[in-house]
Motif scaffolding. Structure first.
Motif, PDB file in Angstrom:
ATOM      1  N   LEU A 576       3.780  -1.423 -19.090  1.00 34.01           N
ATOM      2  CA  LEU A 576       3.784  -0.438 -17.767  1.00 34.01           C
ATOM      3  C   LEU A 576       4.400   0.663 -18.217  1.00 34.01           C
ATOM      4  O   LEU A 576       3.907   1.311 -17.931  1.00 34.01           O
ATOM      5  N   LEU A 579       2.255   3.032 -20.370  1.00 31.99           N
ATOM      6  CA  LEU A 579       1.718   3.979 -19.191  1.00 31.99           C
ATOM      7  C   LEU A 579       2.420   4.697 -17.638  1.00 31.99           C
ATOM      8  O   LEU A 579       1.732   5.663 -17.990  1.00 31.99           O
ATOM      9  N   LEU A 595      -4.088   1.077 -20.814  1.00 30.12           N
ATOM     10  CA  LEU A 595      -4.699   0.051 -19.911  1.00 30.12           C
ATOM     11  C   LEU A 595      -5.856  -1.395 -20.162  1.00 30.12           C
ATOM     12  O   LEU A 595      -5.437  -2.148 -19.669  1.00 30.12           O
ATOM     13  N   SER A 609      -2.133  -5.876 -12.835  1.00 30.62           N
ATOM     14  CA  SER A 609      -2.812  -5.539 -11.924  1.00 30.62           C
ATOM     15  C   SER A 609      -2.119  -5.147 -10.628  1.00 30.62           C
ATOM     16  O   SER A 609      -1.848  -3.900  -9.873  1.00 30.62           O
ATOM     17  N   TYR A 612       1.126  -3.145 -12.028  1.00 31.45           N
ATOM     18  CA  TYR A 612       0.908  -1.542 -12.190  1.00 31.45           C
ATOM     19  C   TYR A 612       0.287  -0.314 -10.934  1.00 31.45           C
ATOM     20  O   TYR A 612       1.006   0.401 -11.291  1.00 31.45           O
TER      21      TYR A 612
END
Length: 648
Positions: A576, A579, A595, A609, A612
């Motif tokens: 995370l 990202l 991802l 998810s 995210y």
């Protein structure tokens, strides 16, 4: 429950009438129905039973609460908390001492070795006595036979012969709880009806002089504390070898101020049994020695006399006791020193404590704890200057460190005191102490932290060159890398050491050389060792804070994130964080690849998810990954901080 609370508020605001309506009953009835359904399915969940009990208490449903306690105890007879709650409810809310006694007696019949039940039954008897004695003292009942009759005849079943026997419990008794309550309610209603019809109620027999004499405190077995002492005697038969259990009874008895429910002969009996059964236990002997202190509160008239008697008793047991006895003497005197506010008493305790340490030293009674107590006493009470205090304490510590070289606490105290002295004295003594400490206490985080603080301060004060400090850091990294992994909870400190030493190295390099030096260091360390995740995240944070060479920083950050993922492929937070960085810098194509990689690696894809999505919405908080340890160093200890250290 929230809906019912909201309804009550709205009704109070909008309806002026106090007349009850169906809505006042529908909400609570629905809540009780849900609780009953829940507990039919989840009978074993104690937390739900406790919530149910609290709700019934809050709504004042006394009859329902009695049934709840009966059901809960029937299903969980070994749970002492339910028994104690039920007994407390009977005594505190219903003022029914007989029912409270019966509940605790039944609990003890089923749980004979549960210490808290014995203590609570003992406390119940003393509270009952204290309440009666206080009421009598205020109203002067002791000399009034009419008031004695009215007071004691209220509790018809207070016969000590019935109370000291613990009745047997059967399953049928629990099943009959509800029926007994209903039959009792019917009988009460019939009695009320008869009295209304004009029938004469039964009158109590007149109180004779003999009966009145028996009701007086010194003649009444209950008010003399005999029932409480029966509880104590039965308790120590069931749990004979627990000192803390015995001490618990004394703590309860001494918690009452005036009137004291237990007579002196009863308290003496408790002390005698402790002294007899635990004569070889230093804690027990110390407890007996401080009896005269415990007999009074600090502000009571006899406290000073009690202190003198206890000090005399402590000296006697120290003459034939071991080091633990001397430690307990110091601890007890220090506790009283901090408890009292009277200056003469504080001075007296101070002289006594100094005399204890002097006598122990003359008799060559030493222990690690005794040394630490002596040091802490000097640091907390001495009126000398910081430097003089440190030197006086260090003289004792030097002797203690030789006698107990494996003591981590003594070494840390020695290091911290040396840091309050001049730089010349520190540089003369600390290197040798650290060399010995890091061999003996290699797995101590505090020792490593003190060592890193020392070398960083030495560099700032120009006592060590940059090359020497870097060499020391490299050696520290090499040593900590070879430590065995922290596979158990007891060895968690090792993982903290392995994370922190490398991060501290990077932090110092960043201060002295900047980003180029940091890159040189972490590239070198990655070739020589296997750094932890926290190390890579510290490198990433430093690179993110660098804006000198943006392209180089981006390449370095991507490389470091890749290394961090390899270090722990299932860590969701690492993905995370990566990202988040890629999205913020507009590297969408690479973000999609990361991802896809994350979805294959993480254990819980749905939770990932969700996290995210929160990250994209700006709601996700990035963890520290242990990087904060790099900033947790006391690298500047001036005289004011030294004063604070000594006072603490």
């Amino acid at each position: 429950m929230n809906l019912e609370a909201l309804r009550k508020k709205r009704r109070a605001r909008m309806v002026s009438s106090t007349k009850q309506s169906i809505s006042d009953y529908a909400g609570p009835r629905r809540i009780y129905f849900i609780y009953k359904r829940c507990l039919k399915k989840f009978k074993g969940d104690i937390s739900i039973w406790l919530q149910y009990i609290n709700y019934a208490k809050k709504t004042g449903a006394s009859r329902t609460l009695g049934k709840i306690f009966a059901q809960a105890i029937q299903l969980h007879p070994a749970n002492e908390k339910l028994w104690i709650l039920a007994a407390a409810w009977e005594w505190e809310e219903n003022a029914n001492i007989v029912a409270a006694r019966v509940l605790l007696q039944r609990a003890l019949r089923l749980n004979t070795t549960t210490e808290s039940l014995w203590h609570e039954y003992f406390r119940l008897e003393l509270v009952y006595i204290a309440k009666i004695l206080a009421r009598r003292e205020i109203l002067g009942i002791e000399t009034s036979t009419e008031q004695i009759e009215q007071d004691l005849l209220e509790d018809k079943d207070v016969d000590s012969d019935n109370m000291i026997q613990l009745p047997k419990v059967t399953g049928e008794e629990f099943a009959m709880f509800d029926k007994e309550d209903e039959e009792e309610d019917k009988q009460n209603s019939k009695k009320n009806t008869k009295s209304k019809k004009g029938k004469k109620e039964k009158t109590q027999a007149p109180l004779t002089e003999e009966k009145a004499e028996a009701f007086k405190t010194e003649k009444n077995p209950v008010l003399r504390g005999e029932v409480a002492m029966v509880v104590y005697r039965n308790g120590i038969k069931e749990i004979p070898r627990s000192f803390t259990f015995r001490k618990g009874f004394l703590d309860i008895a001494n918690s009452f101020i005036k009137p004291k429910p237990l007579k002196e002969d009863s308290i003496q009996y408790i002390y005698d049994t402790i002294e007899q059964d635990f004569k070889d236990l230093p804690e027990a002997r110390a407890l007996v020695a401080r009896r005269a202190i415990d007999a009074y509160k600090v502000d009571e008239e006899g406290y000073a006399r009690g202190v003198a008697e206890s000090v005399k008793a402590f000296w006697q047991i120290c003459e034939e006791g071991d080091a633990r006895t001397w430690e307990l003497f110091v601890e007890n005197m220090e506790a009283e020193y901090h408890k009292t506010q009277e200056e003469n008493l504080k001075l007296y305790f101070s002289k006594i404590i100094d005399r204890i340490f002097t006598s122990a030293n003359k008799k060559k009674v030493h222990s690690e704890t005794l040394y630490l107590l002596h040091i802490n006493w000097i640091l907390s009470t001495s009126t000398l200057s910081v430097e003089d205090i440190s030197k006086r304490a260090l003289a004792i510590l030097d002797r203690a460190a030789v006698e107990y070289p494996a003591s981590r606490a003594l070494v840390l105290q020695q290091i911290r005191l040396l840091r309050t002295l001049s730089r010349s004295e520190q540089t003369a003594r600390l290197p040798e102490i650290f060399a010995r400490a890091l061999k003996t206490h290699l797995e101590s985080f505090d020792v490593w932290r003190e060592y890193i603080t020392f070398i960083r301060t030495a560099y700032r004060e120009e006592d060590m060159t940059k090359e020497q400090v870097e060499e020391a850091f490299l050696e520290a990294v090499r040593i900590t890398t070879t430590l065995l992994p922290d596979v158990t909870e007891e060895r968690a400190e090792i993982g903290k050491i392995k994370q922190s030493v490398g991060v501290w190295f990077l932090d110092w390099t960043n201060e002295t050389e900047g980003i180029e030096g940091v890159r040189r260091v972490y590239q070198s360390l990655m070739k020589k060792s296997l750094p932890e995740l926290a190390f890579f995240m510290a490198c990433i944070n430093i690179e993110k804070n660098n804006s000198v060479d943006e392209d180089a920083s981006r390449k370095a950050i991507i490389m470091l994130y890749d290394k961090a993922i390899h270090a722990d492929e299932k860590n969701e937070d690492t993905y995370l964080s990566f990202l988040k960085y890629l999205n913020e810098t507009g590297q969408i194509e690479m973000a999609n690849k990361v991802l896809w990689r994350a979805n294959k690696a993480v254990a819980d894809k749905d939770a990932f998810s969700q996290s995210y999505s929160e990250m994209l919405e700006g709601k996700w908080t990035e963890p520290t990954f242990g990087v904060s340890a790099g900033l947790d160093l006391d690298t500047d200890m001036d005289s004011q901080e030294a004063d604070a250290t000594l006072s603490s």
